[in-house]
Design an enzyme around this catalytic site. Structure first.
Site, PDB file in Angstrom:
ATOM      1  N   MET A  48       6.106  -7.777  -8.368  1.00  0.00           N
ATOM      2  CA  MET A  48       5.982  -6.641  -7.658  1.00  0.00           C
ATOM      3  C   MET A  48       6.636  -6.710  -6.452  1.00  0.00           C
ATOM      4  O   MET A  48       6.421  -5.542  -5.386  1.00  0.00           O
ATOM      5  CB  MET A  48       4.551  -6.070  -7.315  1.00  0.00           C
ATOM      6  CG  MET A  48       3.844  -6.049  -8.722  1.00  0.00           C
ATOM      7  SD  MET A  48       2.629  -4.999  -8.767  1.00  0.00           S
ATOM      8  CE  MET A  48       1.636  -5.399  -7.423  1.00  0.00           C
ATOM      9  N   GLY A  49       7.652  -7.393  -6.090  1.00  0.00           N
ATOM     10  CA  GLY A  49       8.326  -7.588  -4.720  1.00  0.00           C
ATOM     11  C   GLY A  49       7.544  -7.886  -3.419  1.00  0.00           C
ATOM     12  O   GLY A  49       6.532  -8.641  -3.455  1.00  0.00           O
ATOM     13  N   TYR A  50       8.305  -7.563  -2.348  1.00  0.00           N
ATOM     14  CA  TYR A  50       7.663  -8.291  -1.205  1.00  0.00           C
ATOM     15  C   TYR A  50       7.441  -9.663  -1.433  1.00  0.00           C
ATOM     16  O   TYR A  50       6.399 -10.236  -0.985  1.00  0.00           O
ATOM     17  CB  TYR A  50       6.367  -7.593  -0.851  1.00  0.00           C
ATOM     18  CG  TYR A  50       6.333  -7.357   0.745  1.00  0.00           C
ATOM     19  CD1 TYR A  50       7.050  -6.508   1.519  1.00  0.00           C
ATOM     20  CD2 TYR A  50       5.274  -7.950   1.453  1.00  0.00           C
ATOM     21  CE1 TYR A  50       7.177  -6.551   3.033  1.00  0.00           C
ATOM     22  CE2 TYR A  50       5.215  -8.148   2.781  1.00  0.00           C
ATOM     23  CZ  TYR A  50       6.084  -6.988   3.516  1.00  0.00           C
ATOM     24  OH  TYR A  50       6.199  -7.007   5.066  1.00  0.00           O
ATOM     25  N   HIS A  88       7.360 -13.726  -1.214  1.00  0.00           N
ATOM     26  CA  HIS A  88       6.951 -14.899  -0.327  1.00  0.00           C
ATOM     27  C   HIS A  88       7.179 -16.176  -0.867  1.00  0.00           C
ATOM     28  O   HIS A  88       7.717 -16.338  -2.213  1.00  0.00           O
ATOM     29  CB  HIS A  88       5.510 -14.512   0.050  1.00  0.00           C
ATOM     30  CG  HIS A  88       4.267 -14.403  -0.940  1.00  0.00           C
ATOM     31  ND1 HIS A  88       4.142 -15.398  -1.683  1.00  0.00           N
ATOM     32  CD2 HIS A  88       3.668 -13.214  -1.037  1.00  0.00           C
ATOM     33  CE1 HIS A  88       3.147 -14.935  -2.750  1.00  0.00           C
ATOM     34  NE2 HIS A  88       2.880 -13.666  -2.308  1.00  0.00           N
ATOM     35  N   GLY A 106       4.958 -18.065  -2.489  1.00  0.00           N
ATOM     36  CA  GLY A 106       4.359 -18.088  -3.761  1.00  0.00           C
ATOM     37  C   GLY A 106       5.278 -17.517  -5.148  1.00  0.00           C
ATOM     38  O   GLY A 106       5.542 -18.393  -5.995  1.00  0.00           O
ATOM     39  N   HIS A 107       5.924 -16.462  -4.890  1.00  0.00           N
ATOM     40  CA  HIS A 107       6.662 -16.142  -5.653  1.00  0.00           C
ATOM     41  C   HIS A 107       7.783 -16.950  -5.773  1.00  0.00           C
ATOM     42  O   HIS A 107       8.631 -17.355  -6.845  1.00  0.00           O
ATOM     43  CB  HIS A 107       7.683 -14.653  -5.293  1.00  0.00           C
ATOM     44  CG  HIS A 107       6.468 -13.622  -5.245  1.00  0.00           C
ATOM     45  ND1 HIS A 107       5.975 -13.189  -4.001  1.00  0.00           N
ATOM     46  CD2 HIS A 107       5.968 -13.060  -6.194  1.00  0.00           C
ATOM     47  CE1 HIS A 107       5.203 -12.053  -4.087  1.00  0.00           C
ATOM     48  NE2 HIS A 107       4.855 -11.792  -5.394  1.00  0.00           N
ATOM     49  N   GLY A 141       1.988 -17.184 -11.443  1.00  0.00           N
ATOM     50  CA  GLY A 141       1.081 -17.994 -10.841  1.00  0.00           C
ATOM     51  C   GLY A 141      -0.355 -18.014 -10.975  1.00  0.00           C
ATOM     52  O   GLY A 141      -0.963 -17.024 -11.406  1.00  0.00           O
ATOM     53  N   LYS A 168      -1.360 -17.412  -0.306  1.00  0.00           N
ATOM     54  CA  LYS A 168      -0.232 -16.322  -0.069  1.00  0.00           C
ATOM     55  C   LYS A 168      -0.279 -15.042  -0.829  1.00  0.00           C
ATOM     56  O   LYS A 168      -0.598 -15.382  -2.137  1.00  0.00           O
ATOM     57  CB  LYS A 168       1.254 -17.034  -0.069  1.00  0.00           C
ATOM     58  CG  LYS A 168       1.239 -17.970   1.109  1.00  0.00           C
ATOM     59  CD  LYS A 168       2.901 -18.403   1.002  1.00  0.00           C
ATOM     60  CE  LYS A 168       3.093 -19.503   1.993  1.00  0.00           C
ATOM     61  NZ  LYS A 168       3.644 -18.804   3.278  1.00  0.00           N
ATOM     62  N   ARG A 197      -0.515  -8.771   0.008  1.00  0.00           N
ATOM     63  CA  ARG A 197      -1.430  -7.909   0.418  1.00  0.00           C
ATOM     64  C   ARG A 197      -2.131  -8.506   1.659  1.00  0.00           C
ATOM     65  O   ARG A 197      -2.735  -7.779   2.443  1.00  0.00           O
ATOM     66  CB  ARG A 197      -2.585  -7.698  -0.487  1.00  0.00           C
ATOM     67  CG  ARG A 197      -2.341  -6.689  -1.679  1.00  0.00           C
ATOM     68  CD  ARG A 197      -3.631  -6.357  -2.471  1.00  0.00           C
ATOM     69  NE  ARG A 197      -3.139  -5.388  -3.343  1.00  0.00           N
ATOM     70  CZ  ARG A 197      -2.809  -5.357  -4.742  1.00  0.00           C
ATOM     71  NH1 ARG A 197      -3.019  -6.346  -5.283  1.00  0.00           N
ATOM     72  NH2 ARG A 197      -2.598  -4.164  -5.444  1.00  0.00           N
TER      73      ARG A 197
HETATM   74  P1  AMP Z   1       2.722 -10.106  -7.556  1.00  0.00           P
HETATM   75  O1  AMP Z   1       4.148  -9.761  -6.707  1.00  0.00           O
HETATM   76  O2  AMP Z   1       1.586 -10.083  -6.734  1.00  0.00           O
HETATM   77  O3  AMP Z   1       2.545  -9.216  -8.877  1.00  0.00           O
HETATM   78  O4  AMP Z   1       2.980 -11.462  -8.121  1.00  0.00           O
HETATM   79  C1  AMP Z   1       4.098 -11.891  -8.919  1.00  0.00           C
HETATM   80  C2  AMP Z   1       3.907 -13.260  -9.444  1.00  0.00           C
HETATM   81  O5  AMP Z   1       3.566 -14.362  -8.392  1.00  0.00           O
HETATM   82  C3  AMP Z   1       2.549 -13.432 -10.228  1.00  0.00           C
HETATM   83  O6  AMP Z   1       2.437 -14.363 -11.275  1.00  0.00           O
HETATM   84  C4  AMP Z   1       1.432 -14.026  -9.178  1.00  0.00           C
HETATM   85  O7  AMP Z   1       0.528 -14.867  -9.810  1.00  0.00           O
HETATM   86  C5  AMP Z   1       2.545 -15.267  -8.524  1.00  0.00           C
HETATM   87  N1  AMP Z   1       2.038 -15.161  -7.181  1.00  0.00           N
HETATM   88  C6  AMP Z   1       1.796 -14.532  -6.073  1.00  0.00           C
HETATM   89  N2  AMP Z   1       1.318 -15.223  -5.057  1.00  0.00           N
HETATM   90  C7  AMP Z   1       1.018 -16.391  -5.533  1.00  0.00           C
HETATM   91  C8  AMP Z   1       0.881 -17.631  -4.631  1.00  0.00           C
HETATM   92  N3  AMP Z   1       0.217 -17.711  -3.483  1.00  0.00           N
HETATM   93  N4  AMP Z   1       0.859 -18.893  -5.501  1.00  0.00           N
HETATM   94  C9  AMP Z   1       1.707 -18.812  -6.650  1.00  0.00           C
HETATM   95  N5  AMP Z   1       2.016 -17.788  -7.431  1.00  0.00           N
HETATM   96  C10 AMP Z   1       1.888 -16.510  -6.761  1.00  0.00           C
END
Ligand code: AMP
Length: 279
Positions: free
Chosen positions: A30-32, A34, A36-37, A147, A184, A187
């Site tokens: 969903m962007g933004y 870091h 983790g992504h 993740g 990470k 939010r």
């Molecule tokens: P989101 O943008 O929050 O929807 O996350 C997109 C993908 O990145 C999802 O598969 C999350 O599980 C993964 N993700 C987000 N934060 C982390 C993190 N701290 N470590 C590993 N993967 C992450």
């Protein structure tokens, strides 16, 4: 790296890639972005010939009153990171492009979507499964990267892909943390300085729970109670849930015999954070 804004663009691009016999890796986000992504993108780049990062704040996975409007966005920074990490394309559609105004279809995965986060977010996973189905089809990806941070999402996606015979491999990747242990998350930017300090309680509590299991504890309620008691000591924290569940079915366990997911959702001020470990 190219930016794809429309469904026609992504379809035409992947058709050409597939003609060459190349493999495609998809990283849905969903962007933004870091680190983790970033860890998912790096792994996708290592394992595939062509990598697409989707960058889409999916409106149908947010309920009324959740943070759809305030969800942080920074497309230029996302683009830069994807480029640096070697992604080949970003898919960046707007909601109108994805859903139009006549959208009537939803993908449902049952039971495992009504526990944990599904209890307080009853429409969330249907929104997630629907957008992922669309992204899997549009990208023609061989592999998609998720993740463990969103462990329930990973379990739900694996179940959907298995039950509905999607021709895609789901790869789960470890949680990337800040130095003090906070997982990470996009939010985390909502947190004030005091809340940011308090937020470390999630990983601290989970660490204590994990240490109990490592020390031989098999009673799930003792592990759960330990996690709860650590979180309750933090005045800015309010527990949404603390659960120890079977890591396949997401049903509650009393005894820890096979792989379990210990998962927490905690409000720090107004911000709801999640974290977990699998053991
Ligand atoms: P989101 O943008 O929050 O929807 O996350 C997109 C993908 O990145 C999802 O598969 C999350 O599980 C993964 N993700 C987000 N934060 C982390 C993190 N701290 N470590 C590993 N993967 C992450």
């Amino acid at each position: 790296m190219i930016v794809l804004n429309t469904k026609t663009q992504i379809k035409e691009t992947v058709r050409e890639i597939k003609k060459k016999g190349a493999t495609i890796g998809l990283v849905p986000t969903m962007g933004y972005l870091h680190e983790g992504h970033g860890s998912l993108i790096k792994r996708a780049v290592e394992e595939n010939d062509y990598v697409i990062v989707s960058d889409f704040v999916n409106p149908i996975q947010f309920a009324a009153g959740e943070d759809l409007e305030s969800y942080p966005r920074d497309f230029e920074a996302d683009k830069k990171l994807c480029e640096e990490l070697g992604a080949d394309a970003i898919f960046y559609p707007d909601p109108e492009e994805m859903y139009g105004d006549t959208f009537l279809s939803h993908v449902g995965v049952y039971e495992i979507t009504t526990v944990l986060c599904g209890k307080t977010r009853p429409t969330h996973f249907s929104g997630v499964c629907t957008v992922l189905t669309k992204l899997f089809h549009l990208s023609m990806a061989d592999r998609a990267y998720f993740g463990q941070k969103d462990a329930q999402q990973l379990a739900v996606v694996r179940r959907m892909v298995n039950d509905l015979d999607f021709n895609i491999e789901i790869i789960g990747c470890p949680i990337i943390r800040e130095e003090d242990g906070l997982a990470k998350s996009s939010r985390n930017t909502y947190l004030s300085a005091d809340e940011r300090k308090a937020a470390v309680v999630l990983s601290k509590a989970l660490k204590e729970g994990k240490e109990l299991i490592d020390g031989g504890e098999r009673d799930a309620s003792k592990v759960k109670d330990t996690i709860v008691s650590v979180i309750e000591k933090e005045p800015l924290a309010k527990i949404d849930y603390v659960e120890v569940v079977d890591w396949d079915t997401l049903t509650e366990v009393s005894s820890i015999d096979g792989p379990v997911l210990a998962a927490v959702a905690v409000y720090i001020g107004k911000t709801r954070l999640i974290d977990n470990f699998i053991k």
